[in-house]
Design a protein around this motif. Sequence first.
Motif, mmCIF file in Angstrom:
data_model
loop_
_atom_site.group_PDB
_atom_site.id
_atom_site.type_symbol
_atom_site.label_atom_id
_atom_site.label_comp_id
_atom_site.label_asym_id
_atom_site.label_seq_id
_atom_site.Cartn_x
_atom_site.Cartn_y
_atom_site.Cartn_z
ATOM 1 N N GLY A 66 -37.934 -77.219 45.743
ATOM 2 C CA GLY A 66 -37.740 -78.545 45.375
ATOM 3 C C GLY A 66 -39.208 -78.987 44.534
ATOM 4 N N CYS A 67 -39.931 -78.168 43.809
ATOM 5 C CA CYS A 67 -40.807 -78.304 42.965
ATOM 6 C C CYS A 67 -40.312 -78.801 41.481
ATOM 7 N N PRO A 68 -40.955 -79.964 40.878
ATOM 8 C CA PRO A 68 -40.213 -80.249 39.703
ATOM 9 C C PRO A 68 -40.759 -79.356 38.700
ATOM 10 N N GLU A 69 -41.870 -78.398 38.635
ATOM 11 C CA GLU A 69 -42.060 -77.721 37.747
ATOM 12 C C GLU A 69 -41.465 -76.603 37.546
ATOM 13 N N ASP A 70 -41.323 -75.585 36.394
ATOM 14 C CA ASP A 70 -40.553 -74.634 35.947
ATOM 15 C C ASP A 70 -41.247 -73.219 35.737
ATOM 16 N N HIS A 72 -41.593 -69.765 35.959
ATOM 17 C CA HIS A 72 -40.273 -69.033 35.616
ATOM 18 C C HIS A 72 -40.309 -67.884 36.803
ATOM 19 N N PHE A 73 -41.111 -67.428 37.638
ATOM 20 C CA PHE A 73 -41.192 -66.615 38.566
ATOM 21 C C PHE A 73 -40.933 -67.159 39.899
ATOM 22 N N CYS A 74 -40.955 -68.351 39.971
ATOM 23 C CA CYS A 74 -41.087 -69.108 41.124
ATOM 24 C C CYS A 74 -39.574 -69.603 41.715
ATOM 25 N N ALA A 114 -45.329 -76.819 47.621
ATOM 26 C CA ALA A 114 -44.661 -76.550 46.205
ATOM 27 C C ALA A 114 -44.504 -77.752 45.704
ATOM 28 N N VAL A 115 -45.627 -78.184 44.837
ATOM 29 C CA VAL A 115 -45.604 -79.518 44.219
ATOM 30 C C VAL A 115 -46.255 -79.395 42.891
ATOM 31 N N ARG A 116 -46.317 -80.111 41.746
ATOM 32 C CA ARG A 116 -47.182 -80.122 40.645
ATOM 33 C C ARG A 116 -48.438 -80.463 41.023
#
Length: 331
Positions: A66-70, A72-74, A114-116
């Motif tokens: 549920g992390c807001p970041e993108d 691309h590997f995650c 898993a957060v910004r």
Amino acid sequence: MTDILDIAATQVLEQGEGLTEAQVLEVLQLPDERVEAALALAHDVRLHWCRDAVEVEGIVSLKTGGCPEDCHFCSQSGRFETPVRAARLDIAELVEAARETAATGATEFCIVAAVRGPDERLMAQVRDGVAAIRAAVDINVACSLGILTAAQADELQAMGVHRYNHNLEAARSHFAAVVTTHTWEERRATLELVRERGMEVCCGCIIGMGETLSQRAELAAQLAAVDPDEVPMNFLDARPGTPFAGMPPVDAPDALRAIAAFRLAMPRTILRFAGGRELTLGDLGARQGVLGGINAIIVGNYLTTLGRDPQDDLDLLAELSMPVKELSRTL
Ligand code: SF4
């Protein structure tokens, strides 16, 4: 022209001065038949500048998915359709995980979210969690909570957090192809905040995200410039549903060249085998790595993929007569 490994034998092994970006590139370009020699030299460098102990660490995810970041590997990004489901751990589970980790002989226990960056709710949970672990378990506590403010870095230091992990992940010139929701500079700034407060800096990377060999060398140099206490080296394990899902694993000889080159760039750092090593190097990889410059491992599961059985790694270290680093009693 003098051979790069001869140069490294003097510059790195004898004098303790890491390879430059251009020199790292030369190691990354060595032909396959020189890979063994590069690993042997990297191993000598590690033994000379770091001694033989291997640091063992366990990690636990306090907040998964549920992390807001993108990135691309995650597979923990909430922006991609991946099989990872959002989950949170409570304090009792956290303490139990720390206890199990300490029982393997590990000296570091890293709490990951898993957060910004942490919000007040997460900081409160971490505060309670760190206090509970420190009261119950004899282990160093590390955190990996994303981008920090100065006040949050102050608070983590005050809690007694021993080490903070924040990966650069990719070379600066390649970063925008990997992440678009934050910048390489933002990541770098957090590392400075951590360093300024006297916490150990753990700063890792992922190899195999479409970077060129020059960018791989650039990454090694940029990591070395951070002067990290620890560098977790990951190899891309392409996760279903992420933008990098179709990327092939790094070839074993390329992975071994990267391990040797990164050790030669950072003679004194704790160089840790992190995610993706089984995929790239198979079971043999653990042996090649710890005889090729690696001096730290993560036991058990990585965050979203399954690692090897911790006992296999611990057995290997015993077989190679490499002691597991002990907890520093001065802390
Ligand atoms: S790497 Fe970290 S910041 Fe990036 S999407 Fe995954 S959990 Fe979020």
